[in-house]
Design a protein around this motif. Structure first.
Motif, mmCIF file in Angstrom:
data_model
loop_
_atom_site.group_PDB
_atom_site.id
_atom_site.type_symbol
_atom_site.label_atom_id
_atom_site.label_comp_id
_atom_site.label_asym_id
_atom_site.label_seq_id
_atom_site.Cartn_x
_atom_site.Cartn_y
_atom_site.Cartn_z
ATOM 1 N N THR B 439 0.863 -1.177 0.000
ATOM 2 C CA THR B 439 0.000 0.000 0.000
ATOM 3 C C THR B 439 0.898 1.225 0.000
ATOM 4 N N PRO B 440 0.582 2.223 -0.852
ATOM 5 C CA PRO B 440 1.438 3.413 -0.889
ATOM 6 C C PRO B 440 1.548 4.071 0.487
ATOM 7 N N HIS B 441 2.750 4.528 0.794
ATOM 8 C CA HIS B 441 3.040 5.245 2.049
ATOM 9 C C HIS B 441 2.915 4.396 3.293
ATOM 10 N N ARG B 442 2.754 3.098 3.085
ATOM 11 C CA ARG B 442 2.798 2.216 4.241
ATOM 12 C C ARG B 442 4.095 1.416 4.190
ATOM 13 N N GLY B 443 4.654 1.175 5.356
ATOM 14 C CA GLY B 443 5.909 0.438 5.402
ATOM 15 C C GLY B 443 5.876 -0.627 6.474
ATOM 16 N N LEU B 444 6.671 -1.655 6.260
ATOM 17 C CA LEU B 444 6.680 -2.824 7.126
ATOM 18 C C LEU B 444 8.126 -3.079 7.541
ATOM 19 N N ALA B 445 8.329 -3.474 8.785
ATOM 20 C CA ALA B 445 9.704 -3.759 9.214
ATOM 21 C C ALA B 445 9.702 -4.716 10.386
ATOM 22 N N MET B 446 10.855 -5.337 10.579
ATOM 23 C CA MET B 446 11.016 -6.263 11.694
ATOM 24 C C MET B 446 12.335 -5.984 12.397
ATOM 25 N N GLY B 447 12.337 -6.251 13.698
ATOM 26 C CA GLY B 447 13.575 -6.142 14.471
ATOM 27 C C GLY B 447 13.619 -7.232 15.524
ATOM 28 N N VAL B 448 14.810 -7.533 15.988
ATOM 29 C CA VAL B 448 14.992 -8.559 17.021
ATOM 30 C C VAL B 448 15.930 -8.017 18.090
ATOM 31 N N SER B 449 15.787 -8.547 19.286
ATOM 32 C CA SER B 449 16.679 -8.125 20.363
ATOM 33 C C SER B 449 16.916 -9.254 21.343
ATOM 34 N N VAL B 450 18.009 -9.094 22.081
ATOM 35 C CA VAL B 450 18.350 -10.044 23.139
ATOM 36 C C VAL B 450 18.552 -9.245 24.412
#
Ligand code: FES
Ligand code: FES
Lengths: 207, 807
Positions: B439-450
């Protein structure tokens, strides 16, 4: 003083300090147990209002002082919290004539003759208020410092509108900060309070 | 189908069945006192004849104190005492690098530095008196940024810190340059985090009272025992002269862990006044002089093979200590090495420096530096995924650690469900579907942490001890010095004791820490209480239960091994000679044992020391006995006209071992995400001459209910073999990846990658219009450098195992 006869801060079992009877405050301003004397008591002016269903009279040095300070320092009602003192956080929310107001911005002198409710006044003979019950049941608190403010804001909402829609609930919760919960469980608690309010026996006269 | 979408196999760990109380949504044991307003927080304490304090603070970032005139303040009716640096022991204190006087002596080093204090009959009089204290200053040149502090010939914040370096260390483990040479793709960039304030709705406060030569302090501290040690030093007193009692704590997040002067000044005032004194920060003081998150500037270089296997990581970290050190050097240590326990790096190098500035001192904030590290390193990973053409979750899965992994710093990973977390977070957000239909102007992301479950950093001990006392009314008292800051620790510990003892949670009380009464404990930091204290309480409860059954065996005439406790009653089987089954309430057994000639109280003792190592000067050593993990994914929408970001959805799946109390664990994750969103998007001040402008909530925007996205919270099926009933910590982990995820999602949405927190609409707006001004640059020109380009090595980065203070 000894440890056995003196209330220690943090010792919740000995909490007799917190609700100084109003009559005592009226007779001897600033000398009620656990109450800090205020500056220049000689010039103090009497302030009368209804507090949690009882008529109280308290002598205040400065009628322009925030109601929050009068509640906490002169009347010993420390359930109402201070988080910013400038009207942003909502921790100090009390109900004045049915409306939720930040008591840090409410001039004490202006509650003369009016009806003030604080978190201490919510519990009735039948137990906790449905809003309080909801916060307990839905884990709507962590540190609990914002809780009295949230509870009072929602109490005012439900008094005005016993069946608020989701948008209205969100609007009210949005008005008070909480740094612990991320609001998810406060919103759950608010919805739960609406549900409990419907089934709870009406206790108008108690309030 | 991508690897992220593979089905999740059930674990089948062959664990022992867990008691019913474990994992059930037990009501908080402190809920009623909190909803009724009866809980006594720092400012709610009242002592007879108690006075109220106020502090005079420096208006200058750096100045010499020429004179202090307190006479006008002292003459004000209602004022009882005034103290200045001259009334102190003139001892510098600090958790690791003693550099802070209780009240300034000779020099002030930041706007907010404590200079004098007053005690008066009420707070208003104290504040008015404070305004009447006249301090004459000679204003000196100040260093108001990292760059100014690092400049050639910069003024020194402390004369004994050449170059304004408060702390420095580095390492090269595995030889990074050789690995970069063998890498097909190298990405690089610099990212800067910002001061973030804890914003606990309750500010820091203390009530002090002296009896002869001993002071009792009722403090809203997270760490009563560690605070006591520091306060004793600051007051020039032996440890035994200071008693600390924890009041209710209205939020901590690291900010109430005893690095600031408030309690020390309160004790000084009470001593001079000869009366109890209460001193509570105003919100403005909390913003001016607490210990906010450390701004850190990371320059990150990451190498990969063309298949996406990570090779080497090189970081240069410069951290803004502010004027005094507190725990900052420990934070910097954690923020330099921790994230290396996430992925299978072949070689890692770092050079980290903590730099003094004439700004507010910084310190511990939930995440302990890792949100800054994960923001910078996470951005580099996101860039790498794009360069490699591998979807982020798949790149993570390819490189993620597992149970049994050992990091380059000897972090030994026992239980680890990081891969499960990644897959489930991707599923929860609908990664595949959202990727397919952009979808325009929508963004997706992932992150991980310990994160850790306790961290060995305050000497070679990260333990806890507990006493479980069974009472003649059938209840249990869990005596443990860890305390409660809102997370529900007391409830969780009560649950653990109840599960071992076979009594209802409602019959367990957990009194607040009091250094005179409760066991020694390090307190609520480093996500340690559930894991470390949970183990100690579990052992103490087991021993109490054994002793109970021994007593019951005598009383009921059955072998102890045949007895069990259920719902507060001891039960035994039928006897050998036809007697029926036996039972007795726990309270009756305790009472009969006490009343028997030669009888004893029934108590159990337990202790547990984190099975971890005290890291050396280069931070080599297994910080913790158990590591917790999280994967989070978010979808954002950016308004192309204004750059405003709206976070639509956020999914988080955490591996904290067994979830002892689901609503409490969810609450930790939800609250941490909210703080992460604040750090990512809104929390900052405008600064003028070294101080925040209008330091209150009017200008510092905490997240409200209205800005919270839809959250999907989950917990990995996981079991930590060294944890109490398989549990690990969960208090901090969910905050760590949030800023990075939001930054990556914004980059995914509109092609702008912001390099300085917070990610404001303004930065995105200018980024979308190709730079100018602001720190954002379009992704297309992001500093991803090809492997052939050989960036010059960071200065001093090649010093393997360089000496430094171990922490
Ligand atoms: S204290 Fe009144 S709104 Fe914050
Ligand atoms: S529960 Fe701590 S601020 Fe809301």
């Amino acid at each position: 003083m000894t440890d056995t006869t003196t209330h220690r801060p943090g010792d919740t079992a000995a909490g007799g300090h917190r609700t100084a009877p109003a009559t005592q405050c009226a007779a001897q301003p600033g000398t009620a147990p656990g109450t800090a004397p205020r500056a220049g008591t000689s010039t103090a002016v009497p302030l009368r209002f209804r507090l949690n269903g009882e008529d109280v009279e308290v002598h205040v040095q400065d009628p322009a002082a925030p109601l929050l300070d009068v509640l906490r320092h002169d009347l010993g009602l420390t359930g109402t919290k201070s988080g910013c003192a400038i009207g942003y956080c909502g921790a100090c929310t009390v109900i004045v004539d049915g409306a939720a107001v930040p008591s840090c911005l409410q001039m004490a002198g202006l509650v003369e003759g009016r009806d003030v409710r604080t978190v201490e006044g919510l519990e009735g003979p039948g137990g906790l208020d449905p809003v309080q019950e909801a916060f307990v049941a839905r884990a709507g608190l962590q540190c609990g410092f914002c809780t009295p403010g949230h509870v009072m804001a929602l109490r005012a909402l439900l008094d005005a509108d016993p069946e608020p829609d989701e948008e209205r609930i969100r609007e009210v919760v949005d008005g008070n900060y909480c740094r612990c919960t991320g609001y998810v469980k406060i919103l759950d608690s608010a919805r739960e309070a609406v549900a409990r309010q419907k089934t709870a026996p009406t206790t108008e006269e108690e309030r | 189908m991508s690897t992220a979408e593979l089905p999740i196999a059930p674990l089948g760990l062959g664990r022992a069945a867990l008691p019913r109380i474990v994992g059930s949504p037990v009501e908080r044991i402190d809920a009623v006192e909190k909803v009724t307003g009866r809980a006594v927080y720092a400012a709610d304490s009242r002592l007879p004849r108690m006075l109220h304090g106020a502090v005079v603070r420096s208006p200058h970032a750096c100045a010499r104190i020429i004179s202090i005139d307190t006479s006008r303040a002292e003459r004000l009716p209602g004022v009882h005492t005034v103290v200045t640096g001259a009334d102190t022991a003139r001892v510098k204190w600090g958790a690791f690098r003693p550099d802070l006087y209780p009240l300034a002596i000779g020099r002030v080093r930041y706007v907010g530095d404590e200079v004098a204090a007053v005690a008066a009959r009420d707070p208003e009089t104290a504040r008015r008196a404070a305004e009447l204290i006249h301090v004459e200053y000679e204003v000196l040149p100040a260093v108001l940024s990292l760059d100014e502090a690092l400049a050639e010939g910069a003024p020194l914040v402390h004369d004994d810190a050449p170059g304004n370096v408060a702390h420095e260390f580095g390492f090269d483990r595995g030889g990074v340059e050789a690995w970069f040479d063998r890498s097909d793709v190298v990405v690089e960039g610099t990212w800067q985090s910002e001061r973030q304030w804890h914003g606990s709705i309750e500010t820091i406060g203390c009530t002090a009272e002296w009896t002869r030569d001993r002071v009792s302090l009722w403090v809203n501290t997270q760490t009563p025992f560690l605070a006591r040690q520091r306060y004793a030093t600051a007051l020039g007193l032996p440890l035994r002269a200071v008693r600390v009692v924890q009041t209710e704590v209205g939020g901590g997040f690291g900010g109430k862990s005893g690095d600031d002067n408030t309690s020390v000044i309160c004790a000084l005032l009470a001593r001079r006044a000869g009366r109890p004194v209460q001193l509570v920060n105003t919100r403005e003081e909390e913003f001016l002089a607490s210990r906010p998150r450390i701004p850190m500037r990371y320059t990150v270089r990451l190498g990969f093979t063309e298949d996406g296997l990570v090779t080497a990581k090189d970081i240069e970290v410069v951290a803004d200590n502010g004027a005094y050190t507190g725990k900052a050097q420990a934070v910097l240590g954690a923020a330099t090495v921790r994230h290396d326990a996430l992925f299978n790096y072949r070689a890692v190098r770092a050079h980290s420096r903590l730099i003094y500035t004439n700004l507010e001192p910084t310190g511990a904030f939930r995440g302990f530096g890792n949100p800054s590290a994960d923001w910078a390193v996470g951005q580099a990973w996101d860039l790498a995924a794009a360069r490699l053409g591998i979807d982020v979750p798949d790149l993570f899965l390819l490189n993620a650690v597992e149970s049994g992994s050992v990091s380059p710093h000897n972090h030994k990973i026992t239980s680890c469900e990081l891969k499960q977390c990644i897959r489930r977070a991707a599923q929860a957000i609908g990664w595949q579907a959202k990727r397919a239909e952009r979808t325009p102007h929508r963004g997706l992301a992932m992150g991980v942490s310990v994160h850790v479950s306790g961290r060995r950093s305050f000497g070679d001990y990260d333990g806890s001890s507990a006493i479980v006392r069974l009472t003649e009314d059938g209840r249990a008292t869990v005596i443990v010095g860890e305390g409660e800051i809102g997370t529900g620790a007391r409830t969780t510990l009560a649950q653990i004791a109840a599960a071992e003892l076979g009594i209802p949670v409602a019959d367990v009380s957990v009194p607040r820490p009091d250094t005179d009464l409760t066991t020694h404990a390090l307190g609520a930091l480093a996500s340690r209480v559930t894991y470390v204290a949970g183990n100690a309480v579990q052992r103490a409860a087991q021993q109490a239960c054994e002793r109970l059954l021994d007593a019951a065996a005598r009383q009921l005439d059955r072998p102890a091994a045949q007895l069990w406790v259920e719902d507060g009653t001891v039960h035994g089987p039928a006897g050998p000679d036809g007697e029926g089954p036996v039972s007795a309430p726990v309270g009756a057994v305790v009472r009969a044992e006490l009343y028997r000639p030669g009888g004893e109280p029934i108590v159990g003792l337990g202790s547990f020391d984190n099975p971890s190592e005290f890291p050396d000067g280069s931070r080599y050593g297994n910080e913790s006995g158990a590591y917790n993990f999280v994967a989070e994914a978010a979808e954002v929408e950016v308004d192309p006209a204004t750059g405003a970001v709206r976070v639509l959805e956020l999914a988080a799946v955490a591996d904290c071992g067994t979830v002892l109390n689901p609503p409490l664990a969810e609450g930790q994750v939800e609250g941490a995400i909210a703080q992460g969103l604040g750090m990512a998007l809104t929390e900052r001040f405008h600064w003028q001459e070294g101080a925040p402008v209008r330091p209150n909530f009017s200008d510092y925007k905490l997240p409200t209910a209205g800005v919270m996205p839809k959250l999907h919270i989950g917990f990995a099926d996981s079991y930590e073999p060294t944890g109490p009933f398989g549990a690990k910590g969960v208090g901090e982990i969910a905050l760590d990846p949030v800023p990075s995820i939001i930054a990556s999602a914004v980059a995914d949405a509109v092609g702008v990658r912001v390099h300085e927190l917070p990610i404001t609409a303004e930065k995105i707006y200018w980024g979308m219009r190709n730079g100018e001004p602001g720190a954002a640059v379009p992704v297309t020109s992001a500093p991803a450098v090809p492997a052939v380009q050989d960036p010059s090595p960071p200065a001093g980065a090649d010093r393997a195992g360089q000496e430094g203070d171990p922490r």
